[in-house]
Design a protein around this motif. Structure first.
Motif, PDB file in Angstrom:
ATOM      1  N   SER A   1      22.566  60.133  17.410  1.00  0.00           N
ATOM      2  CA  SER A   1      23.218  59.255  16.048  1.00  0.00           C
ATOM      3  C   SER A   1      24.099  58.378  16.117  1.00  0.00           C
ATOM      4  N   HIS A   2      25.513  58.937  17.438  1.00  0.00           N
ATOM      5  CA  HIS A   2      26.639  58.236  17.460  1.00  0.00           C
ATOM      6  C   HIS A   2      26.266  57.139  17.910  1.00  0.00           C
ATOM      7  N   ARG A   3      25.088  56.145  18.669  1.00  0.00           N
ATOM      8  CA  ARG A   3      25.130  55.001  19.116  1.00  0.00           C
ATOM      9  C   ARG A   3      24.531  54.163  17.941  1.00  0.00           C
ATOM     10  N   GLN A   4      23.598  54.451  16.814  1.00  0.00           N
ATOM     11  CA  GLN A   4      22.606  53.963  16.410  1.00  0.00           C
ATOM     12  C   GLN A   4      23.568  53.186  15.183  1.00  0.00           C
ATOM     13  N   PRO A   5      24.651  53.529  14.916  1.00  0.00           N
ATOM     14  CA  PRO A   5      25.201  51.994  14.121  1.00  0.00           C
ATOM     15  C   PRO A   5      25.262  50.815  14.830  1.00  0.00           C
ATOM     16  N   ASP A   6      25.753  50.909  16.562  1.00  0.00           N
ATOM     17  CA  ASP A   6      26.296  49.552  16.718  1.00  0.00           C
ATOM     18  C   ASP A   6      24.893  48.318  17.657  1.00  0.00           C
ATOM     19  N   LEU A   7      23.484  49.816  17.154  1.00  0.00           N
ATOM     20  CA  LEU A   7      22.775  49.411  17.387  1.00  0.00           C
ATOM     21  C   LEU A   7      22.278  48.425  16.195  1.00  0.00           C
ATOM     22  N   TRP A   8      21.848  49.018  15.053  1.00  0.00           N
ATOM     23  CA  TRP A   8      21.410  48.573  13.513  1.00  0.00           C
ATOM     24  C   TRP A   8      22.173  47.335  13.836  1.00  0.00           C
ATOM     25  N   SER A   9      23.531  47.228  13.431  1.00  0.00           N
ATOM     26  CA  SER A   9      24.335  46.432  13.555  1.00  0.00           C
ATOM     27  C   SER A   9      23.581  44.680  14.437  1.00  0.00           C
ATOM     28  N   GLY A  10      23.234  45.167  16.027  1.00  0.00           N
ATOM     29  CA  GLY A  10      23.205  44.355  16.794  1.00  0.00           C
ATOM     30  C   GLY A  10      21.492  43.995  16.285  1.00  0.00           C
ATOM     31  N   ILE A  11      20.309  44.197  15.456  1.00  0.00           N
ATOM     32  CA  ILE A  11      19.110  44.456  14.785  1.00  0.00           C
ATOM     33  C   ILE A  11      20.013  43.504  13.712  1.00  0.00           C
ATOM     34  N   GLY A  12      20.492  43.898  12.646  1.00  0.00           N
ATOM     35  CA  GLY A  12      21.813  43.043  11.709  1.00  0.00           C
ATOM     36  C   GLY A  12      21.811  41.203  11.741  1.00  0.00           C
ATOM     37  N   VAL A  13      22.121  41.045  12.894  1.00  0.00           N
ATOM     38  CA  VAL A  13      22.436  40.086  13.867  1.00  0.00           C
ATOM     39  C   VAL A  13      21.204  38.828  14.662  1.00  0.00           C
ATOM     40  N   ALA A  14      20.570  39.806  14.462  1.00  0.00           N
ATOM     41  CA  ALA A  14      19.275  38.958  15.460  1.00  0.00           C
ATOM     42  C   ALA A  14      18.429  38.729  13.990  1.00  0.00           C
ATOM     43  N   CYS A  15      17.916  39.416  13.278  1.00  0.00           N
ATOM     44  CA  CYS A  15      17.436  39.174  12.162  1.00  0.00           C
ATOM     45  C   CYS A  15      18.124  38.075  11.397  1.00  0.00           C
ATOM     46  N   ALA A  16      19.250  38.267  11.154  1.00  0.00           N
ATOM     47  CA  ALA A  16      19.684  37.095  10.551  1.00  0.00           C
ATOM     48  C   ALA A  16      19.557  35.841  11.029  1.00  0.00           C
ATOM     49  N   TYR A  17      20.497  36.014  12.218  1.00  0.00           N
ATOM     50  CA  TYR A  17      20.659  34.481  13.081  1.00  0.00           C
ATOM     51  C   TYR A  17      18.882  33.955  13.440  1.00  0.00           C
ATOM     52  N   ALA A  18      18.841  34.413  13.888  1.00  0.00           N
ATOM     53  CA  ALA A  18      17.495  34.178  15.042  1.00  0.00           C
ATOM     54  C   ALA A  18      16.267  33.715  14.689  1.00  0.00           C
ATOM     55  N   ALA A  19      15.213  33.206  15.136  1.00  0.00           N
ATOM     56  CA  ALA A  19      13.863  32.600  14.405  1.00  0.00           C
ATOM     57  C   ALA A  19      13.430  33.146  13.729  1.00  0.00           C
TER      58      ALA A  19
END
Length: 334
Positions: free
Chosen positions: A207-225
Motif C-alpha cells: 500500500s505504501h507504494r501505490q500512491p506514486d504508482l497510481w500517479s504514474g498511471i494518471g500521467v500516462a492516461c492523460a498524456y500518452a496516446a
C-alpha cells in the motif's frame, strides 16, 4: 568515410521501437487487444527512438532544433524527450561539452519537464552514478529524471521491478518514490493500457507504494496516446479508490506536460474531465497555481510539496475525494 555517431553507438546502446511490443508480449503473451493498442502506441515509441538517434547524429542546436520542430505537433514533446536521452548520453561520453545544460537553458527550455524525463530514460545505461548526475540537475525538476529512470526499469527490467517489486537498492527517500511514479507510468504501455491488467498489477504492490504508482498511471492516461474511452477511464478512476487523488495529481502533471508541448490533445481533456470534472487547460492552471508556494524549507522536496498542493485542490473541488487516504499515505512516506 566517417560514420555518424548514432550509427556507431546503436550496437552499444540498443533501442528500437520494435522492442516495446516485444517486451509487452513477453510479459503477458500475445493478446489481441494489445496488438491493436500498439498500433496507436507505435508512433510514440518510434518518435522517441528516432529522435534519440537523431540527436546523437545532430547534437548542435542549429541542426537539431529544426529537426525536432519538424515533428508533427502531437508528437513534438516526445521528440524533445528523445533529445534529452541523446544529449545525456553524449554528455556521459564527452563530459566537457555539457550539451544537456545548454539545451535546457536554450531551445529545450519550453520542454524542460520532458527533457528531464528523457535524461532519466537513458540513465540506467550510463557508466556514472545516479546520485552524482542528479546533484547537477535543477532541484525541482531532478525528480522527473527519476521518473524517467523508473519508466525505463519498469518496462525493460519488469521481472525485477514489477513482478518481484524490487526497486533499485541505491535509491532512498523521495528518489525511490519518484522512481515509482515512472514505474507506474510504464505499466500503461506494458499492459497495453488494459484497465484489468493495470488494476491487477497495481494490486500486487504494498500500500505504501501505490500512491506514486497510481500517479504514474494518471500521467500516462492523460498524456500518452489516447486509447481509452470515457467509460474505461471512469472504471480506472473508480478502481483507484483511496488513491484517486494521486491519479488526479498525475493527470494534472500530464496537463502541464501537454501545455509545454504546445499541442492540446483530446485524450488529455478527456482524462481531466473524468478525473477532475474539467478540461486540461483549467487543470494545468490549477497545477501552476499550486506551484506558486512558498513551500516550507526541509519539509519535503518542493516537487512533492507541489504535488501535495495539487492533491489538496482536487480534494477541495471533487466529491469523489470523500474517503481518499492518498494524502495521508503520502504524508507518512515523505
Amino acid at each position: 568515410m566517417r560514420l555518424p555517431l548514432g550509427t556507431l553507438l546503436k550496437p552499444v546502446f540498443p533501442l528500437s521501437a520494435e522492442s516495446f511490443p516485444k517486451m509487452a508480449a513477453e510479459r503477458f503473451g500475445v493478446q489481441q487487444d494489445m496488438d491493436a493498442t500498439w498500433h496507436t502506441f507505435e508512433p510514440v515509441a518510434r518518435t522517441l527512438v528516432d529522435s534519440f538517434h537523431l540527436t546523437l547524429d545532430n547534437p548542435g542546436h542549429d541542426r537539431l532544433v529544426p529537426l525536432l520542430d519538424a515533428v508533427e505537433p502531437e508528437l513534438r514533446g516526445i521528440a524533445y524527450e528523445g533529445a534529452g536521452m541523446g544529449l545525456t548520453l553524449l554528455d556521459a561520453l564527452f563530459p566537457n561539452k555539457k550539451r544537456l545544460p545548454a539545451f535546457l537553458h536554450g531551445p529545450g527550455a519550453p520542454y524542460r519537464c520532458l527533457v528531464h524525463i528523457g535524461a532519466g530514460l537513458v540513465l540506467p545505461r550510463l557508466p556514472f552514478g545516479t546520485t552524482r548526475f542528479l546533484a547537477r540537475q535543477d532541484p525541482f525538476l531532478r525528480w522527473l529524471v527519476l521518473d524517467g529512470y523508473g519508466f525505463h526499469e519498469g518496462f525493460f527490467s519488469w521481472r525485477k521491478v514489477i513482478e518481484e517489486r524490487r526497486p533499485p537498492r541505491r535509491l532512498h527517500g523521495y528518489a525511490a518514490r519518484a522512481f515509482d511514479q515512472g514505474a507506474g507510468r510504464s505499466l500503461w504501455f506494458s499492459t497495453g493500457a488494459n484497465v484489468e491488467r493495470i488494476i491487477a498489477t497495481l494490486g500486487t504492490f504494498p500500500s505504501h507504494r501505490q500512491p506514486d504508482l497510481w500517479s504514474g498511471i494518471g500521467v500516462a492516461c492523460a498524456y500518452a496516446a489516447g486509447v481509452m474511452d470515457r467509460n474505461a477511464i471512469a472504471v480506472l478512476a473508480e478502481a483507484a479508490r483511496e488513491y484517486r487523488g494521486d491519479l488526479a495529481v498525475g493527470t494534472a502533471v500530464a496537463s502541464v506536460f501537454r501545455e509545454q508541448s504546445g499541442m492540446p490533445a483530446p485524450h488529455t481533456d478527456l482524462a481531466c474531465e473524468v478525473v477532475w470534472g474539467t478540461g486540461a487547460a483549467e487543470v494545468a492552471a490549477v497545477a501552476h497555481d499550486a506551484g506558486l508556494g512558498p513551500f516550507p524549507a526541509g519539509a519535503a522536496p518542493a516537487y512533492e510539496l507541489w504535488r501535495r498542493e495539487i492533491r489538496r485542490q482536487w480534494c477541495a473541488r471533487s466529491p469523489a475525494s470523500s474517503g481518499d487516504r492518498g494524502a495521508v499515505t503520502k504524508e507518512a512516506g515523505a
